[in-house]
Each structure stands twice: as C-alpha cells, then as structure tokens.
Design an enzyme around this catalytic site. Structure first.
Site, short mmCIF file in Angstrom:
data_model
loop_
_atom_site.label_atom_id
_atom_site.label_comp_id
_atom_site.label_asym_id
_atom_site.label_seq_id
_atom_site.Cartn_x
_atom_site.Cartn_y
_atom_site.Cartn_z
N SER A 61 15.65 41.49 38.01
CA SER A 61 14.60 40.95 37.16
C SER A 61 14.01 42.06 36.28
CB SER A 61 13.53 40.26 38.03
OG SER A 61 12.77 39.38 37.25
N ASP A 177 17.29 34.25 38.06
CA ASP A 177 16.72 35.52 38.55
C ASP A 177 17.36 35.97 39.87
OD1 ASP A 177 14.78 37.41 39.77
OD2 ASP A 177 13.51 36.83 38.08
#
Length: 309
Positions: A61, A177
């Site tokens: 991320s 993610d």
C-alpha cells in the site's frame, strides 16, 4: 631446522590478512497505513544517515509508494521534499459515477499518474534497489508479489483499498490492496533472500468512534482487516520500527510533518538494535582466526646449570 620452521610459521601467521566480515542482505519492509505512511520518510532519512545498507525494498500500500520512491534512487532529503508535496487530491479521485457504477469510490488514476511523474525509471526491473510491491488477488485471495513491470501500476494495485479504490487489472489479475493478506510483507522479503529484515509498522489503533460517513466505514473495516494479519507477520522481523502514529487518520494529510518526525524518532531508537543484529549475523558467519603459533622458548646454553669450581 625446527626453530626455523616455527619462526617461519609465526611470521606467516602475523602477516596473514584478516578475513573480511560477510555483508548481510538487508531488506527494508514498509507496511501499509495510508496517510501514516509519511512516517516511512522519517525512518528512511535516519537509516540513510546512519549508513544502513539495504539490498531490497518491499512495500504494501503506501509502503509500496514510499518504497518505490526510495528504490528509484531518491536520497532521504529529496524523498522528504517529494513526499511532503503529496496531497489527498493527488491520490483520491472520488466521483459519483465511480461510486455508483464502479467497484470503488475512487478510480486510482490520479495515484498512478502521480507515481509516473515522480518515479524514474518507470519499470521495477530498472530501479536502483531491487523492489517489490505486494497486492491481493481479489478473485482468489492470493498474495501477489509485483517485482516486474510498470512501477506506477504496481503501486496503484498495492494501494487499492477495497471499497475505496476500484480494483486494478494487472498481470492478468484483478488486484486490490496488499494489506488484505499481508500488510507488513516480511515473508516476501525472506522469500527473496533477505538475511535480515528491518520492518516499519504504521498500523493504526483499531478503536475509532469518529466514523461519520461511508468512507469512514470502509476505512475502518480495512483497518480491522489489516490489523489481523499484522500481528502474525511482524513477529518475524529482525528489527521492528513502530512510529507513534497510530492515532492519525488514514486520510489525515494535515499530520504529514508530525508523521515524518515520529518516523525519525522511532528509527533513531532502533539504530542500536539494527547494528546489534548486523554484528550478530556477521559474528555467526565469520570464520575464527587461525590459531597462534606455539611459543618458542630459547634453549639454555650448555653447562648453564653447572656451579663454578
């Protein structure tokens, strides 16, 4: 003849070069946490100043975003200048049509364009430090390690928080993610051959009583989900750096400088542990010096023990 051989042995032993200590392959692992990721910048500045050598950078991320900037060759000062220019509007392209007809509140195009404009070279294989971003296969729940191809697309995929960003088509998969499966990807660094792992945990405090809208609900759900795998993965770090940013909201870009300072403070506290881990690794793999030659005692002269007449 025996004395001559011993003397030669002693001379050779004295002149033998010292065996150089082996150099460990150290990985820097940067965890996810949205706006708290500015703490990664402070960590990197201190580690660079202390000349900690990294052979690999792995990020999830926002960790993939800061990690890509660092792996591209930006030194700590340049990295901080670039990161502090980043604003919420550079990442989140929220739209009504996207929210209603798409699979997320934001597309993610802005984030990808920002990375394209700030990371050179554009392909992962060409970065100065080997780099990998971690994402999640939305269809099958697999961890996906992105260590080749376009940097910007890899960062976008690794950062696509479910429900906030639309999933990203990348390498024939639908990705979201990486924090869904591995928010601090220490295991990825190990699999890539890291001898030592320095990991940065910017996980939030899970409790949140200030949820007032759909974005807040989605981000809080992500926080809870990410926190579950963090507790498992962080135990495998040789050194874990934990900046005090757990109370910073995932979209709170007003706390950028505070996060940088918190990262720097946590990194300074971790330096002795990092040096100790390096020294211990080297000591375990450095061969001992050759044994010293036996001490040669001079022979007593003939009749030295006879008393005079």
């Amino acid at each position: 003849m025996g004395l001559a051989l011993l003397a030669g042995w002693a001379g050779a032993w004295a002149q033998a070069p010292a065996v150089p200590a082996p150099v460990p392959r150290i990985a820097l692992v940067l965890g996810g946490g949205a706006a708290r990721g500015f703490a990664h910048v402070g960590v990197i500045r201190v580690l660079e100043r202390e000349k900690i050598p990294f052979s690999l950078v792995v990020g999830t991320s926002v960790g993939s975003l800061i990690g890509a900037l660092y792996a591209s060759g930006r030194g700590g000062a340049a990295l901080e200048r670039t990161a502090l220019q980043l604003e919420e509007k550079d990442i989140f392209d929220f739209g009504v049509v996207t929210a209603v007809a798409g699979m997320g509140l934001a597309r993610g195009d802005r984030l990808e364009r920002w990375v394209q404009g700030h990371v050179r070279p554009r392909r992962i294989e060409q970065l100065k430090i080997p780099f990998a971003a971690v994402a999640t296969d939305l269809n099958w729940g697999y961890e996906v390690v992105l260590d080749r191809g376009p940097v910007a697309r890899a960062v976008r995929a690794s950062s696509a928080i479910p429900g906030v960003f639309q999933p990203v088509a990348c390498q024939g998969r639908m990705l979201v993610d990486g924090g869904v499966v591995n928010n601090i990807p220490i295991s990825v660094a190990r699999a890539k051959g890291a001898d030592l792992v320095v990991a940065v945990d910017i996980s939030p405090a899970v409790g949140n009583t200030r949820i007032t809208n759909l974005v807040g609900v989605t981000l809080q759900a992500a926080n809870i989900m990410f926190s579950l795998n963090v507790e498992r993965s962080k135990r495998d770090a040789d050194v874990l750096i934990t900046p005090a940013v757990g109370d910073v909201g995932m979209l709170d870009f007003s706390q950028k400088r505070r996060c940088v300072r918190a990262g720097a403070e946590a990194a300074r506290r971790a330096i002795p542990a990092i040096r100790q881990a390096i020294a211990a690794w080297q000591a375990a793999r450095t061969p001992p010096p050759p044994p010293a030659p036996p001490q040669v005692l001079a022979a007593a002269p003939p009749d030295a023990d006879k008393s005079p007449d």
